[in-house]
Write a protein that holds these residues in place. Structure first.
Motif, PDB file in Angstrom:
ATOM      1  N   LEU A 162     -12.684  -5.560 -36.944  1.00 33.09           N
ATOM      2  CA  LEU A 162     -12.115  -6.683 -36.227  1.00 33.09           C
ATOM      3  C   LEU A 162     -12.158  -7.800 -37.006  1.00 33.09           C
ATOM      4  O   LEU A 162     -11.171  -8.628 -37.107  1.00 33.09           O
ATOM      5  CB  LEU A 162     -12.817  -6.720 -34.967  1.00 33.09           C
ATOM      6  N   MET A 163     -13.076  -8.140 -37.859  1.00 29.87           N
ATOM      7  CA  MET A 163     -13.595  -9.494 -38.416  1.00 29.87           C
ATOM      8  C   MET A 163     -12.586  -9.491 -39.748  1.00 29.87           C
ATOM      9  O   MET A 163     -11.717 -10.455 -39.935  1.00 29.87           O
ATOM     10  CB  MET A 163     -14.797  -9.489 -38.889  1.00 29.87           C
ATOM     11  N   HIS A 164     -12.542  -8.438 -40.368  1.00 30.41           N
ATOM     12  CA  HIS A 164     -11.697  -8.247 -41.676  1.00 30.41           C
ATOM     13  C   HIS A 164     -10.187  -8.301 -41.417  1.00 30.41           C
ATOM     14  O   HIS A 164      -9.491  -9.158 -41.753  1.00 30.41           O
ATOM     15  CB  HIS A 164     -11.975  -6.909 -42.216  1.00 30.41           C
ATOM     16  N   THR A 165      -9.763  -7.815 -40.276  1.00 29.20           N
ATOM     17  CA  THR A 165      -8.241  -7.832 -39.851  1.00 29.20           C
ATOM     18  C   THR A 165      -7.992  -9.115 -39.193  1.00 29.20           C
ATOM     19  O   THR A 165      -7.001  -9.771 -39.718  1.00 29.20           O
ATOM     20  CB  THR A 165      -7.946  -6.803 -38.731  1.00 29.20           C
ATOM     21  N   LEU A 166      -8.798  -9.775 -38.400  1.00 26.30           N
ATOM     22  CA  LEU A 166      -8.526 -11.145 -38.104  1.00 26.30           C
ATOM     23  C   LEU A 166      -8.529 -12.100 -39.257  1.00 26.30           C
ATOM     24  O   LEU A 166      -7.377 -13.038 -39.419  1.00 26.30           O
ATOM     25  CB  LEU A 166      -9.323 -11.698 -37.121  1.00 26.30           C
ATOM     26  N   ASN A 167      -9.332 -12.354 -40.097  1.00 21.05           N
ATOM     27  CA  ASN A 167      -9.291 -13.165 -41.394  1.00 21.05           C
ATOM     28  C   ASN A 167      -7.942 -12.745 -41.960  1.00 21.05           C
ATOM     29  O   ASN A 167      -7.353 -13.646 -42.521  1.00 21.05           O
ATOM     30  CB  ASN A 167     -10.489 -12.472 -42.115  1.00 21.05           C
ATOM     31  N   MET A 168      -7.632 -11.616 -42.401  1.00 22.62           N
ATOM     32  CA  MET A 168      -6.362 -11.294 -43.082  1.00 22.62           C
ATOM     33  C   MET A 168      -5.475 -11.809 -42.288  1.00 22.62           C
ATOM     34  O   MET A 168      -4.398 -12.190 -42.943  1.00 22.62           O
ATOM     35  CB  MET A 168      -6.332  -9.903 -43.275  1.00 22.62           C
ATOM     36  N   MET A 169      -5.289 -11.682 -40.913  1.00 20.29           N
ATOM     37  CA  MET A 169      -4.038 -11.813 -40.186  1.00 20.29           C
ATOM     38  C   MET A 169      -3.942 -13.546 -40.369  1.00 20.29           C
ATOM     39  O   MET A 169      -2.575 -14.048 -40.304  1.00 20.29           O
ATOM     40  CB  MET A 169      -4.257 -11.713 -38.825  1.00 20.29           C
ATOM     41  N   ARG A 170      -4.995 -14.181 -40.303  1.00 17.44           N
ATOM     42  CA  ARG A 170      -4.840 -15.675 -40.393  1.00 17.44           C
ATOM     43  C   ARG A 170      -4.097 -16.011 -41.695  1.00 17.44           C
ATOM     44  O   ARG A 170      -3.637 -16.924 -41.736  1.00 17.44           O
ATOM     45  CB  ARG A 170      -6.228 -16.179 -40.447  1.00 17.44           C
ATOM     46  N   ALA A 171      -4.922 -15.513 -42.821  1.00 16.62           N
ATOM     47  CA  ALA A 171      -4.277 -15.848 -44.133  1.00 16.62           C
ATOM     48  C   ALA A 171      -2.816 -15.327 -44.133  1.00 16.62           C
ATOM     49  O   ALA A 171      -2.051 -16.061 -44.565  1.00 16.62           O
ATOM     50  CB  ALA A 171      -5.046 -15.145 -45.248  1.00 16.62           C
ATOM     51  N   ALA A 172      -2.469 -14.455 -43.550  1.00 14.06           N
ATOM     52  CA  ALA A 172      -1.105 -13.751 -43.611  1.00 14.06           C
ATOM     53  C   ALA A 172      -0.067 -14.773 -42.863  1.00 14.06           C
ATOM     54  O   ALA A 172       0.784 -14.935 -43.502  1.00 14.06           O
ATOM     55  CB  ALA A 172      -0.870 -12.507 -43.143  1.00 14.06           C
ATOM     56  N   ASP A 173      -0.730 -15.244 -41.717  1.00 11.77           N
ATOM     57  CA  ASP A 173       0.122 -16.133 -40.975  1.00 11.77           C
ATOM     58  C   ASP A 173       0.609 -17.547 -41.874  1.00 11.77           C
ATOM     59  O   ASP A 173       1.469 -17.933 -42.066  1.00 11.77           O
ATOM     60  CB  ASP A 173      -0.659 -16.686 -39.647  1.00 11.77           C
ATOM     61  N   PHE A 174      -0.466 -18.025 -42.430  1.00 10.69           N
ATOM     62  CA  PHE A 174      -0.272 -19.015 -43.389  1.00 10.69           C
ATOM     63  C   PHE A 174       0.403 -18.888 -44.763  1.00 10.69           C
ATOM     64  O   PHE A 174       1.630 -19.626 -45.006  1.00 10.69           O
ATOM     65  CB  PHE A 174      -1.674 -19.727 -43.789  1.00 10.69           C
ATOM     66  N   LEU A 175       0.495 -17.677 -45.095  1.00 12.03           N
ATOM     67  CA  LEU A 175       1.105 -17.518 -46.520  1.00 12.03           C
ATOM     68  C   LEU A 175       2.398 -17.212 -46.133  1.00 12.03           C
ATOM     69  O   LEU A 175       3.573 -17.389 -47.019  1.00 12.03           O
ATOM     70  CB  LEU A 175       0.192 -16.223 -47.178  1.00 12.03           C
ATOM     71  N   ALA A 176       2.702 -16.547 -44.912  1.00  5.39           N
ATOM     72  CA  ALA A 176       4.182 -16.170 -44.702  1.00  5.39           C
ATOM     73  C   ALA A 176       4.924 -17.517 -44.657  1.00  5.39           C
ATOM     74  O   ALA A 176       6.027 -17.337 -44.873  1.00  5.39           O
ATOM     75  CB  ALA A 176       4.246 -15.507 -43.407  1.00  5.39           C
ATOM     76  N   GLU A 177       4.257 -18.642 -44.061  1.00  2.34           N
ATOM     77  CA  GLU A 177       4.928 -19.807 -44.226  1.00  2.34           C
ATOM     78  C   GLU A 177       5.115 -20.366 -45.517  1.00  2.34           C
ATOM     79  O   GLU A 177       6.219 -20.741 -45.801  1.00  2.34           O
ATOM     80  CB  GLU A 177       4.204 -20.802 -43.293  1.00  2.34           C
ATOM     81  N   LEU A 178       4.076 -20.455 -46.284  1.00  2.00           N
ATOM     82  CA  LEU A 178       4.034 -20.958 -47.791  1.00  2.00           C
ATOM     83  C   LEU A 178       5.234 -20.159 -48.455  1.00  2.00           C
ATOM     84  O   LEU A 178       5.867 -20.991 -49.314  1.00  2.00           O
ATOM     85  CB  LEU A 178       2.861 -20.690 -48.351  1.00  2.00           C
TER      86      LEU A 178
END
Lengths: 315, 315, 315, 315, 315, 315
Positions: A162-178
């Motif tokens: 859960l921790m690993h997936t959430l962290n990755m989703m946060r990063a993915a959300d930001f990088l999808a925008e970038l």
């Protein structure tokens, strides 16, 4: 008789009663022919060798990883402390102990984390990807909430996935925008959320959620294949378009980046390339976090198996 | 006007009418602005560059790989022969030509080969493996009978997959007996028969059964995954046991031997190890056969792309 | 005083007399200055540490691997059984014991195996290759009949080379037929029979046929070179044609397949390519057979050194 | 009609008669069916494409690399100069031309070089090694004096092997003294002198001493094996001790350093380790010398195939 | 009470007083809670485990590698000798002992060696390179004279760097002459002299000049960078030309040859290529010298970590 | 006479006058001895081969990459368009043309980008890191604002470095927050901003800011070293602490991640590990963006040199 002393605090000569996890259980016979049980006590503070002399059951290796109520004495053997058990029984319904004292857990608020995962899923614009993520979450909710992200190496504690997936989703959300020029946010977030769902079948877990081994399926098929196959099956049921079904499977199959790191195929679209890098980044940062937490500023670790090199905690 | 001259026999100045395959079609514009079509004629004896001057259709790259009836003249350009087409139309129902003159086919009796494959399948002792093989054969019969085993490299001709699979099944049958101590014959034969069934979806074929490209599925998922996933689905329907279903998938996913050669997982049981070796052996022997057939005794080939080395035809 | 108890059956306190192999002999001095001998007892059921206190000879490391008649007692040290020897002498002519109880042997009928090897050699159509095989067999008969195929890894037991070679010849015979388009059966069978003849000089053997070490020649020249050189010499004497002499040497020098696996040159003809694959196949199958024999169905081995991975025994 | 113009000096329109080497000879048929011969003229200043129109013999590819007397005209084709031959015959005894104008030779005094090689051999203290070197020199004197050290890459000119070997012997002589603690000078010098003697059989040479190809022996056995085998045979005849015979063979078999660079075994004694490094050093220095000679100070070469990188000529 | 017994000569029961180096110091607590100190005694003949019971200071891990005057008794534990210290204090000014008995030193006359280094530097023709070498020598004289060339692997003794550098300069001097066509002697000798000057900052040394660890700078920047950066700074001060400054840095940065061996860039000029080879050669020869010195003729070492293989001492 | 036709729009027979960049200039001599100049015209729409017949100057290879005013005609040669120049002179002050039509630039608002870079630098909490970044920016402002991030591969256009650096700083800012447990934001941002500053010296640029080649410094020392050395020098002047100076240099030296990808040392702290991954991520995303922009949905690119694989543009 002292109660529930933490393993790291035990000293020679103490008589102790308390709840501990018993693992690495082996039934043996001594040189003079009498049976005994050799095992390890574990809580979140450490482990200690343990023996039950003249013991022929009923506990066996099948009881690996269970919580036990036991009574015994701390002795010393060959310069190391050892716990000689005099009485033992598995913990029962109604017993009072706190699992959090016995098995390590992710250092996060797991309920808040799950809520955030749900919110990010809800924000996926593409309704087909979103629906599939929601179905997978409901199907595997308990496992997703509880299991470690790995047997060892990184996030090897309760709710590590859960921790690993959430962290990755946060990063993915930001990088999808970038990188919005080349990244389809819906695809990237869906792939990120789903990428490790095969781990539930890849690993054998104890009743407490700790990984005790890899399963046969995990060894012979791998969690990438297991997950991609399930997505294909579910996507078929939900009527997802062929292209999207293919892309999601591709993201799962390629998220280890290189064949020699376990990828079944190489990443070949921007989203799969990025997902593999986000996974690498999050696992590396957690490895550093775990290694550095045991170092003093200015010191190096020994060579870490997972990285093949020593790491430095700067001042 | 001469009829159906083989490409290898054409000489400058001939006026020819006949059936040929047209491939590598490109619609271009000359430096002075007029449209023309550039393509290659092909039959089993070779290829020749071809042009249709002042041509704006209806043929396009979509017609790649089709049989054409055409009329034209053999000319010379820059020291090379070139076929200038004057008239052209796709072959139609009712036209008389022999596909065997136009596209290379496996040098075997394909009907006898298919019969032998059926017999070996029928000899599989385990009824679950046998039933699954029979279902897969019926489901993909036309494709299994027709397609090449690869786009290039080895067995890249009609019915190449049939030839490759049969050869491997013969070897598997013998070796299952030789290594009966560790080999489950039923599993090995089933895995051998099924190992390349994903190729039908991995490759894009022309109407004549030639591979013109890899499909998106083939590139992004790979034929190992495609095949294993279908087996899992079909095995589920047929109620195959979980262990056998897992083993069959494992054999498919690992039959390239090493991750760097495309295996999704490494072989980990005797049957998957042996299947990967039989596949390697049969493809290597065919590469040698194809290379050596073009050499004189005592000569070396140039460096073969597929092997990374030159090979020798001994005296 | 009990007689010839198998090592796996010894228990603490027994007084035993019997024949065992003594190995890993070291002459040492205790902290208080008195000499003693440390060694291991071995029979086919296992090994046990052993000591002779206050012993200064005549046995030395030169006696490694010999059969001894000894008398002593089973004791316990640090939780492990240990055999304290009271009397010891090398076995002599006239002593009654069965070598088969002491050293592991190939699980085959060695006389029948040798006969079959002779028959396959006799079936080699090319008289030059056949004559050379027969000469080599007579020259090295005892060694070929007795030695292991390796120091460890696979076939590391008496007559292991015979078993390995025969299995490979059976496979070569079948595959020469299957790939008769590119395979010269005589060359393949001769190369297969001869491929490991250099092992006799590569390894140092005890009088019982066990490999105790690699020889200097084995380390500095390698068994491929040693064998190819001898074949060149013998072929010269027999007047074999230059081409055939070259091909046989090439098969020997390349049979490890890749330079990084010890091949002096890469396989470059169909027969050398196939020989390398048959050798790989037979050694892999034996590694699986040895590993799987110690597993329960459904279990994985630990990581095998020879394969770099764990293997599975399926249900 | 001009005489013996150097190829680098030819200009369009010249009528020329002279001696040149003819290579890459191919007998072809033009698009209109008439036979012609395509080849290259070569002298030490360069190469030029050449044609003989309407030519059907007697010259063939068998005449590759021979000196020809020819007459013809320099023309231009596609922006490149081309020599059209009108008359041609092989040079004959009695013709006057200087080979040194036609084929590149090592930039050394070859007689002095050979003398120095003989002197260093004479200084080898160990009489067995010395005698073997002297025998090998007499046996292969012409070849050793004449051939290149390689087909391309470095020292690819007449007497290249002599130049390469002498340079290495000078270095070996110095380094044997510098590392006298671990280096047996006799062994090192003998190994250095002998290390490339297998090249004579590895390569096919024209009558002028240029390498036109690798031989079958060279491809299938390699020059390391060819040389080691001959040394073993000769050492046997001369009664050299077993240890020394083994060491010399080891030096030869290992002098490429790594299996992936062609070594049959790895260097395992100080002398073989050093020999491999001296060989690497001398070939690298020659590659630099050849590359740098074509650069201006301050410039980089393109990527050199032999080194996998560009090199710099400093100011 | 015996005096200064060499560690290799100690026997159980001796009462000894003497000077030894104390290393690997660890302050521990026994199972019953009392503090003790665990360490190793070292002199040039070997090492021995050592304990001070009931000891709480003042010595700590900070005192690692210092000379101690100590008194105690040789005892035995678990079959191994152990030195129990009764009294201990660091050696003081005025104490009489010989460092040469305690720490291993290079087997050379260090003063003569330094003189020879100075002479070779003085012979460098190019005044800019020569001046820079002289400045660096004066700046780091003590360190250059004293430190080992490595923490382990090779030349890991006092003045090891001096010995390694001088040997390399001798070889460079000879080879600059042999390859004078492509080698600028001044550049090669300057680069050779300077190549390992970064080691002084890369390693942490005890007061006796032994390397106890790598420094943070050494780990995070590497000695190649540290040295090149200092040369750039000093060259700037001395007004060295830009080209020469660049070349010297290039030689330092590339002297490990390959990126995977630690080179920051690949060698790209003849001098850097040769320097990397000379460094490789000298370190390899020293590894052989150290390994072979512990072998009997005809024996192999175990697998050496530094070479990845066993080495042979020939007869 | 048409004016400033874009190269992609030129057709055979046009007479054109306009401003174009001239590159790949070579002065040659034709087969008949007259001098001519061969070059390429370039604008942002493409390139075209060009010739000036009978031309002997004053333009030379030194004028590579300059803007020229030229007049001439579009002709055809061998099926390709070619521009024959009749008049040519370098553009002069006062000429009217738009550089943006001639050289490709980053698709960003460069002034806004620079402003954002300044703002992020201003937000660095640690005053030492912040000051050093500001000094470096002022020192190299023009270069940082203008140059590409690479000669080819990715961001190979004007202001490519600015675009690459800003993107990375945005990602670093976000990830420093996400991994705040192990990441020192000041160090990560400073390292990210500075990581490619060595590129200004690594590459040779035309007056228009295009990279025409690597410099000698770039080849022999590498931009990692060049940058780290300058940071060390500047940090020394600014009195930065030793630890921070070391860490910044470490980030620069390790930002290529692996030695085989050009890293001088491996990343060994969390910030250097993360920087290397951010750099990899941004360059990969730009490679995808550039490749995908030339594909239709559903198509694959050819194999990209920079990635070693084909990439897919999904539907």
């Amino acid at each position: 008789m002292e109660q529930n002393i933490r393993i790291a605090d035990m000293i020679q000569g103490q008589q102790i009663q308390g709840y501990y996890i018993l693992k690495d259980i082996r039934c043996k016979t001594s040189a003079n022919g009498s049976p005994f049980l050799s095992a390890k006590l574990m809580d979140t503070t450490g482990e200690m060798d343990s023996k039950i002399w003249n013991y022929s059951g009923p506990l066996t290796a099948e009881d690996n990883g269970r919580v036990m109520l036991l009574r015994g004495e701390v002795t010393e053997y060959n310069g190391t402390l050892q716990f000689i058990i005099h009485r033992i029984r598995p913990a029962e319904a109604g017993d009072h102990y706190d699992i959090a004292d016995l098995v390590p857990s992710a250092p996060i608020d797991t309920e808040a984390a799950l809520l955030e995962v749900r919110e990010i899923i809800a924000s996926i614009e593409d309704s087909e990807y979103r629906a599939l993520c929601q179905s997978m979450l409901e199907r595997h909710l308990e496992s997703f909430y509880t299991i470690p992200a790995a047997k060892s190496v990184h996030h090897a504690f309760r709710s590590g996935l859960l921790m690993h997936t959430l962290n990755m989703m946060r990063a993915a959300d930001f990088l999808a925008e970038l990188y919005s020029e080349v990244i389809d946010r819906s695809l990237l977030l869906a792939g990120t959320f789903l990428h490790d769902f095969g781990k539930g079948q890849e690993m054998v877990r104890s009743e407490l959620g700790l990984v005790t081994d890899y399963s046969s399926q995990g060894m012979l098929l791998g969690h990438l294949y297991i997950c991609a196959r399930e997505i294909a099956e579910l996507a078929g049921k939900q009527g997802m378009s062929e292209e999207k079904t293919m892309l999601l499977q591709h993201l799962i199959l390629s998220h280890h980046g290189q064949p020699e790191h376990g990828a079944a195929v190489q990443p070949q679209c921007a989203e799969s390339e990025l997902l593999a890098l986000i996974d690498l980044m999050d696992s590396r940062m957690e490895i550093y976090a775990e290694a550095v937490s045991e170092l003093k500023p200015g010191d190096f670790s020994g060579k870490l198996y997972a990285l093949g090199k020593a790491v430095y905690r700067h001042k």
